[in-house]
Motif scaffolding. Structure first.
Motif, mmCIF file in Angstrom:
data_model
loop_
_atom_site.group_PDB
_atom_site.id
_atom_site.type_symbol
_atom_site.label_atom_id
_atom_site.label_comp_id
_atom_site.label_asym_id
_atom_site.label_seq_id
_atom_site.Cartn_x
_atom_site.Cartn_y
_atom_site.Cartn_z
ATOM 1 N N UNK A 22 38.993 -14.231 8.380
ATOM 2 C CA UNK A 22 39.884 -15.357 8.607
ATOM 3 C C UNK A 22 40.585 -15.762 7.327
ATOM 4 N N UNK A 23 41.462 -16.752 7.428
ATOM 5 C CA UNK A 23 42.140 -17.260 6.238
ATOM 6 C C UNK A 23 41.261 -18.303 5.558
ATOM 7 N N UNK A 24 41.720 -18.825 4.460
ATOM 8 C CA UNK A 24 40.895 -19.767 3.698
ATOM 9 C C UNK A 24 40.594 -21.036 4.496
ATOM 10 N N UNK A 25 41.544 -21.457 5.354
ATOM 11 C CA UNK A 25 41.297 -22.636 6.185
ATOM 12 C C UNK A 25 40.184 -22.375 7.204
ATOM 13 N N UNK A 26 40.139 -21.140 7.731
ATOM 14 C CA UNK A 26 39.070 -20.783 8.657
ATOM 15 C C UNK A 26 37.715 -20.867 7.973
ATOM 16 N N UNK A 27 37.609 -20.269 6.783
ATOM 17 C CA UNK A 27 36.329 -20.291 6.073
ATOM 18 C C UNK A 27 35.927 -21.716 5.711
ATOM 19 N N UNK A 28 36.891 -22.534 5.361
ATOM 20 C CA UNK A 28 36.618 -23.942 5.082
ATOM 21 C C UNK A 28 36.032 -24.616 6.324
ATOM 22 N N UNK A 29 36.640 -24.356 7.480
ATOM 23 C CA UNK A 29 36.170 -24.950 8.737
ATOM 24 C C UNK A 29 34.775 -24.458 9.088
ATOM 25 N N UNK A 30 34.509 -23.175 8.851
ATOM 26 C CA UNK A 30 33.194 -22.613 9.213
ATOM 27 C C UNK A 30 32.083 -23.135 8.310
ATOM 28 N N UNK A 31 32.381 -23.371 7.039
ATOM 29 C CA UNK A 31 31.388 -23.982 6.149
ATOM 30 C C UNK A 31 31.056 -25.386 6.639
ATOM 31 N N UNK A 32 32.083 -26.150 7.011
ATOM 32 C CA UNK A 32 31.861 -27.491 7.551
ATOM 33 C C UNK A 32 31.039 -27.427 8.832
ATOM 34 N N UNK A 33 31.395 -26.487 9.722
ATOM 35 C CA UNK A 33 30.710 -26.378 11.001
ATOM 36 C C UNK A 33 29.227 -26.056 10.830
ATOM 37 N N UNK A 34 28.928 -25.051 10.011
ATOM 38 C CA UNK A 34 27.537 -24.650 9.814
ATOM 39 C C UNK A 34 26.713 -25.783 9.215
ATOM 40 N N UNK A 35 27.299 -26.494 8.259
ATOM 41 C CA UNK A 35 26.583 -27.590 7.605
ATOM 42 C C UNK A 35 26.357 -28.749 8.566
ATOM 43 N N UNK A 36 27.396 -29.095 9.310
ATOM 44 C CA UNK A 36 27.280 -30.198 10.258
ATOM 45 C C UNK A 36 26.289 -29.874 11.367
ATOM 46 N N UNK A 37 26.286 -28.622 11.822
ATOM 47 C CA UNK A 37 25.369 -28.229 12.893
ATOM 48 C C UNK A 37 23.923 -28.240 12.415
ATOM 49 N N UNK A 38 23.686 -27.759 11.196
ATOM 50 C CA UNK A 38 22.318 -27.644 10.685
ATOM 51 C C UNK A 38 21.762 -28.974 10.175
#
Length: 221
Positions: A22-38
């Motif tokens: 993905x692009x940098x915005x995707x990776x930014x979103x996925x880091x947020x998602x994983x952290x928020x979920x965990x």
């Protein structure tokens, strides 16, 4: 929850190792998602760190720019981060569009299928059908966890299973908000999936207020 640059590097490496593209915005979103979920807490870090780390990984040879879109980053074929190919993948994601769940599943599934030697035309069919199911899970879900599992069985059958919690559904209200142009669009995804999969089932688990989607595709030998 505050992240250091080193923690961002570790999380991006983990995402790349899991086949994410993905692009940098995707990776930014996925880091947020994983952290928020965990941890149920939003991480705080400089958004400039994500493209910086990705470019550094390209320079070191651990990542590469996508051949289809130079704005996207993927794992390098020579990267030491590459994981051993398995026949099964299971993970959780958050069913909210801001976290790019469709791109998350699409890129991770494509990597899984290629690693298992699946033909590119079949990869296209399987990912299109699967992403339709993920989109429905996001559209009709409550924004919480979506369970994703898929596998290639010994008998040469691809199987996918999704479970998501359901929100209260008000179709007319959704149409007025512009979410659907008409009620006919509700069936579009199901028709696409029925065409691309050999077997498909969508079950509403009333006692749990969940939707269970399962589908199968016989893979060519």
């Amino acid at each position: 929850m505050s992240f250091s640059l080193g923690e961002i590097q570790a999380r991006i490496r983990e995402l790349l190792a899991n086949g994410l593209t993905g692009n940098s915005q995707d990776f930014h979103a996925w880091i947020r998602m994983d952290t928020l979920r965990k941890f149920r807490e939003e991480p705080t870090f400089s958004p400039d760190w994500v493209p910086k780390v990705l470019d550094e990984l390209v320079t070191s040879g651990e990542a590469a720019k996508s051949k289809l879109d130079p704005r996207e980053y993927t794992l390098s074929s020579e990267s030491s981060l590459r994981k051993k190919t398995s026949k099964t993948e299971e993970y959780l994601l958050l069913g909210r569009t801001e976290f790019q769940p469709m791109q998350y599943v699409r890129s991770r599934m494509e990597s899984f299928l290629r690693g298992n030697g699946i033909d590119e035309d079949m990869i296209v069919d399987l990912t299109i059908g699967s992403i339709e199911a993920v989109e429905n899970a996001v559209k009709y879900g409550d924004g919480g966890n979506v369970e994703v599992a898929y596998s290639i069985e010994k008998n040469g059958i691809f199987k996918i299973r999704l479970v998501n919690n359901l929100r209260e559904l008000n179709i007319e209200e959704d149409i007025e908000r512009g979410k659907f142009s008409s009620t006919a669009t509700l069936m579009r995804g199901m028709m696409v999936m029925q065409k691309l999969f050999d077997k498909m089932d969508l079950e509403i688990l009333e006692d749990k207020r969940q939707a269970l989607f399962m589908a199968e595709k016989i893979l060519p030998k």
